[in-house]
Design an enzyme around this catalytic site. Structure first.
Site, mmCIF file in Angstrom:
data_model
loop_
_atom_site.group_PDB
_atom_site.id
_atom_site.type_symbol
_atom_site.label_atom_id
_atom_site.label_comp_id
_atom_site.label_asym_id
_atom_site.label_seq_id
_atom_site.Cartn_x
_atom_site.Cartn_y
_atom_site.Cartn_z
ATOM 1 N N SER A 68 0.830 -1.219 0.000
ATOM 2 C CA SER A 68 0.000 0.000 0.000
ATOM 3 C C SER A 68 0.857 1.259 0.000
ATOM 4 O O SER A 68 0.327 2.365 -0.084
ATOM 5 C CB SER A 68 -0.944 -0.006 1.204
ATOM 6 O OG SER A 68 -0.229 -0.220 2.400
ATOM 7 N N ASN A 72 -1.928 -2.867 13.117
ATOM 8 C CA ASN A 72 -3.397 -2.735 13.123
ATOM 9 C C ASN A 72 -3.856 -1.486 13.870
ATOM 10 O O ASN A 72 -4.744 -0.763 13.400
ATOM 11 C CB ASN A 72 -4.038 -3.981 13.736
ATOM 12 C CG ASN A 72 -3.740 -5.223 12.913
ATOM 13 O OD1 ASN A 72 -3.206 -5.113 11.803
ATOM 14 N ND2 ASN A 72 -4.052 -6.385 13.435
ATOM 15 N N HIS A 126 -41.225 21.854 -9.220
ATOM 16 C CA HIS A 126 -41.247 21.073 -10.478
ATOM 17 C C HIS A 126 -40.556 21.831 -11.612
ATOM 18 O O HIS A 126 -40.908 21.657 -12.786
ATOM 19 C CB HIS A 126 -42.677 20.726 -10.912
ATOM 20 C CG HIS A 126 -43.519 20.135 -9.836
ATOM 21 N ND1 HIS A 126 -43.621 18.784 -9.615
ATOM 22 C CD2 HIS A 126 -44.282 20.726 -8.890
ATOM 23 C CE1 HIS A 126 -44.424 18.554 -8.580
ATOM 24 N NE2 HIS A 126 -44.836 19.724 -8.115
ATOM 25 N N SER A 144 -15.789 26.871 -26.427
ATOM 26 C CA SER A 144 -15.907 25.642 -27.201
ATOM 27 C C SER A 144 -14.790 25.649 -28.241
ATOM 28 O O SER A 144 -14.388 26.705 -28.722
ATOM 29 C CB SER A 144 -17.275 25.603 -27.876
ATOM 30 O OG SER A 144 -17.213 24.841 -29.058
ATOM 31 N N LYS A 159 -19.412 30.418 -27.911
ATOM 32 C CA LYS A 159 -19.871 29.754 -26.682
ATOM 33 C C LYS A 159 -19.072 30.073 -25.423
ATOM 34 O O LYS A 159 -17.877 30.274 -25.461
ATOM 35 C CB LYS A 159 -19.881 28.233 -26.886
ATOM 36 C CG LYS A 159 -21.003 27.808 -27.801
ATOM 37 C CD LYS A 159 -21.394 26.384 -27.554
ATOM 38 C CE LYS A 159 -22.208 26.266 -26.289
ATOM 39 N NZ LYS A 159 -22.507 24.861 -25.996
ATOM 40 N N ASN A 200 -19.138 28.131 -21.840
ATOM 41 C CA ASN A 200 -19.743 26.964 -21.180
ATOM 42 C C ASN A 200 -19.499 26.955 -19.675
ATOM 43 O O ASN A 200 -18.418 27.308 -19.220
ATOM 44 C CB ASN A 200 -19.164 25.675 -21.774
ATOM 45 C CG ASN A 200 -19.541 25.509 -23.227
ATOM 46 O OD1 ASN A 200 -20.611 25.954 -23.665
ATOM 47 N ND2 ASN A 200 -18.656 24.898 -23.998
ATOM 48 N N GLU A 234 -20.480 22.241 -13.909
ATOM 49 C CA GLU A 234 -20.730 20.889 -14.449
ATOM 50 C C GLU A 234 -19.788 19.878 -13.803
ATOM 51 O O GLU A 234 -20.180 18.763 -13.446
ATOM 52 C CB GLU A 234 -20.550 20.871 -15.968
ATOM 53 C CG GLU A 234 -21.717 21.515 -16.704
ATOM 54 C CD GLU A 234 -21.438 21.755 -18.181
ATOM 55 O OE1 GLU A 234 -22.314 22.301 -18.851
ATOM 56 O OE2 GLU A 234 -20.343 21.421 -18.669
ATOM 57 N N TYR A 258 -8.965 -7.026 12.375
ATOM 58 C CA TYR A 258 -8.400 -6.518 11.130
ATOM 59 C C TYR A 258 -8.387 -7.585 10.039
ATOM 60 O O TYR A 258 -8.098 -8.756 10.280
ATOM 61 C CB TYR A 258 -6.955 -6.014 11.357
ATOM 62 C CG TYR A 258 -6.320 -5.502 10.085
ATOM 63 C CD1 TYR A 258 -6.554 -4.210 9.635
ATOM 64 C CD2 TYR A 258 -5.523 -6.338 9.289
ATOM 65 C CE1 TYR A 258 -6.006 -3.745 8.444
ATOM 66 C CE2 TYR A 258 -4.965 -5.880 8.101
ATOM 67 C CZ TYR A 258 -5.210 -4.588 7.681
ATOM 68 O OH TYR A 258 -4.681 -4.128 6.508
ATOM 69 N N GLN A 308 -7.364 -2.528 3.819
ATOM 70 C CA GLN A 308 -6.384 -1.663 3.150
ATOM 71 C C GLN A 308 -7.042 -0.890 1.997
ATOM 72 O O GLN A 308 -6.539 0.118 1.544
ATOM 73 C CB GLN A 308 -5.225 -2.519 2.638
ATOM 74 C CG GLN A 308 -4.112 -1.732 1.997
ATOM 75 C CD GLN A 308 -2.846 -2.561 1.850
ATOM 76 O OE1 GLN A 308 -2.124 -2.796 2.810
ATOM 77 N NE2 GLN A 308 -2.588 -3.040 0.647
HETATM 78 N N1 ARG Z 1 -1.146 -1.468 4.978
HETATM 79 C C1 ARG Z 1 -2.084 -1.961 5.927
HETATM 80 C C2 ARG Z 1 -3.433 -1.240 5.737
HETATM 81 O O1 ARG Z 1 -3.436 -0.227 5.129
HETATM 82 C C3 ARG Z 1 -1.588 -1.725 7.292
HETATM 83 C C4 ARG Z 1 -2.088 -2.675 8.309
HETATM 84 C C5 ARG Z 1 -1.502 -4.010 8.063
HETATM 85 N N2 ARG Z 1 -1.763 -4.927 9.120
HETATM 86 C C6 ARG Z 1 -1.591 -6.206 8.954
HETATM 87 N N3 ARG Z 1 -1.822 -6.933 9.953
HETATM 88 N N4 ARG Z 1 -1.257 -6.705 7.806
HETATM 89 O O2 ARG Z 1 -4.450 -1.696 6.160
#
Ligand code: ARG
Length: 464
Positions: free
Chosen positions: A24, A111, A157, A278, A284, A286, A291, A318, A323
């Site tokens: 991650s 965690n 409406h 445009s 135009k 816009n 939007e 967890y 993640q």
């Molecule tokens: N990268 C993990 C997340 O974003 C961190 C926690 C990981 N914990 C574990 N027990 N693998 O959730």
């Protein structure tokens, strides 16, 4: 790939594919500030409680401050193959200070660490969004103050219904943003409890003091139950929901700005800064900005539904599914902050075309209800009969090709003799708007009152 710092049971190197799915760091590196902040508080507590030595604490503290500076200055790029931000920072610390760095993770798990970092991020951004909402409310008030007598066809409406004033319409949006603000503030309060010290799921045998870390990190207190804490992503869902609701309001305002910019309305003119041309049609202009704000509402709704779906079947505590919580929140937060800034600037700089709004009030017999109300109040006719008499008056105006407010007393008498000559003045659109003096109504006086109340509320809010 080098052997990971947290892979005691895994002897083989992980495959590139596993890393791509599992790591991650490419996105949670955004949490480096919170991660370092959390680790500093944790190390402080460990040393206060005698769990690590003062010397080790000094080394950890200095090392973490240095790492922070390295990230800020671009010296430490956080682009390695570490699994996540927690591993990246801890690994760097150990490289720098050796064994002392390896003591940082005492009485902690990733965690509770990720639960802490992410919660700190959400809390900070909740405050930022709330502050921007206050700015938007104040800009809407400014536009309102200049337009308490600007007549506008109020619609239901999308059909002309009754005359209102433009300030009243702006104050409707200010009211929505006030509720949004209050929602962010209440989420902040509800979630202002510290997850750190929960460890993997069950707490720890180390003699930690969670109150110290909670206080150092600005939380009200530690959370109650560790099993819940490491499983909980309600704080993330709340910011997603709060953003979705706020963006839904912004989207409705954007929709109106788009309509009002169309040739058929021309009630407002967006500044050239907030419109685009445009590529083929030279004439135009816009309304791309409203939007896009309207479009981005779909995107943040997607993020909310995605996380609700990730969480719905997870057993405690967890699970790696969690993640998936971060990217959507990062995206919604970024979208919300930018959208609020853009909206504020756009509202501040748009031109209100008072004449166009005024003129539009002459279409659709907006004061018809006033005639019916008059017949009830002054003549004592039952409302349903008054409603039908008024219908006949409207038909006559249609036949003559005029607005109801342009009929003469003779015209009105030809429909019903009981209609008094004082009615003509009541049918004027401005008189109609100003007649709505009930609390929360559109009359200029009531609108000014709403503005005053909103200003004193705004002044009572402290900006953090
Ligand atoms: N990268 C993990 C997340 O974003 C961190 C926690 C990981 N914990 C574990 N027990 N693998 O959730």
């Amino acid at each position: 790939m080098s052997k990971k710092i947290a892979s005691a049971r895994i002897s083989e190197k992980s495959s590139k594919l596993l890393q791509e799915l599992n790591n991650s760091l490419p996105f949670d590196k955004l949490l480096y500030r919170e991660d370092i902040e959390g680790s500093r508080a944790h190390a402080f507590m460990l040393s206060e409680e005698g769990i690590i030595s003062k010397e080790d604490y000094e080394k950890i503290e200095n090392g973490l401050v240095e790492i922070y500076e390295e990230v800020e200055s671009g010296k430490f790029l956080l682009d390695g193959d570490d699994e996540d931000i927690h591993m990246a920072i801890e690994g760097r610390l150990t490289d720098k200070i050796g064994d002392a760095g390896k003591r940082l993770h005492t009485a902690r798990s990733r965690n509770d660490q990720v639960a802490l970092d992410f919660r700190l991020y959400v809390q900070k951004n909740t405050q930022k969004i709330a502050n921007l909402l206050l700015e938007n409310i104040s800009t809407l008030i400014k536009v309102a103050q200049n337009n308490t007598t600007t007549l506008l066809p109020g619609m239901t409406h999308l059909q002309h219904a009754q005359p209102i004033n433009f300030a009243y319409h702006m104050m409707a949006y200010a009211s929505m943003f006030k509720r949004d603000y209050e929602r962010f503030v209440s989420s902040y309060e509800r979630n202002n409890y510290s997850p750190i010290g929960c460890a993997a799921l069950a707490g720890t045998p180390h003699p930690i003091n969670r109150k110290i870390t909670a206080q150092k990190l600005g939380f009200k207190a530690p959370t109650l139950n560790c099993l819940d804490t490491v499983s909980d992503r309600d704080f993330a869902l709340e910011i997603l929901f709060n953003i979705s609701t706020m963006m839904m309001h912004m989207s409705r305002l954007s929709e109106e700005l788009i309509l009002w910019s169309a040739s058929e309305f021309k009630f407002v003119t967006l500044s050239d800064k907030h419109a685009t041309g445009s590529s083929i049609m030279p004439q135009k202009k816009n309304p791309d900005i409203p939007e896009l704000l309207r479009g981005k509402t779909g995107r943040v709704n997607g993020n909310l539904v995605a996380l609700l779906t990730v969480m719905k079947g997870l057993p405690l505590a967890y699970n790696k599914d969690m993640q998936e919580d971060k990217e959507g929140v990062f995206d919604s937060v970024k979208t919300a902050l930018l959208s609020l800034e853009v909206l504020n600037e756009m509202i501040d700089e748009m031109t209100v075309n008072v004449e166009k709004m005024n003129k539009a009030c002459m279409i659709g017999h907006l004061s018809a209800t006033d005639l019916a109300d008059y017949l009830v109040k002054e003549v004592g006719i039952p409302f349903r009969d008054a409603y039908h008499i008024t219908g006949n008056v409207v038909n006559m105006a249609e036949e003559k090709g005029v607005d109801i407010s342009e009929l003469t007393i003779e015209d009105l008498h030809s429909i019903d003799e009981r209609i008094g000559s004082d009615v003509v003045a009541l049918l004027d659109n401005r008189a109609s708007m100003n007649a709505r003096t009930s609390e929360g109504g559109t009359s200029t006086i009531r609108t000014e009152e709403q503005i005053e109340i909103m200003i004193s509320w705004l002044n009572s809010q402290s900006k953090d």
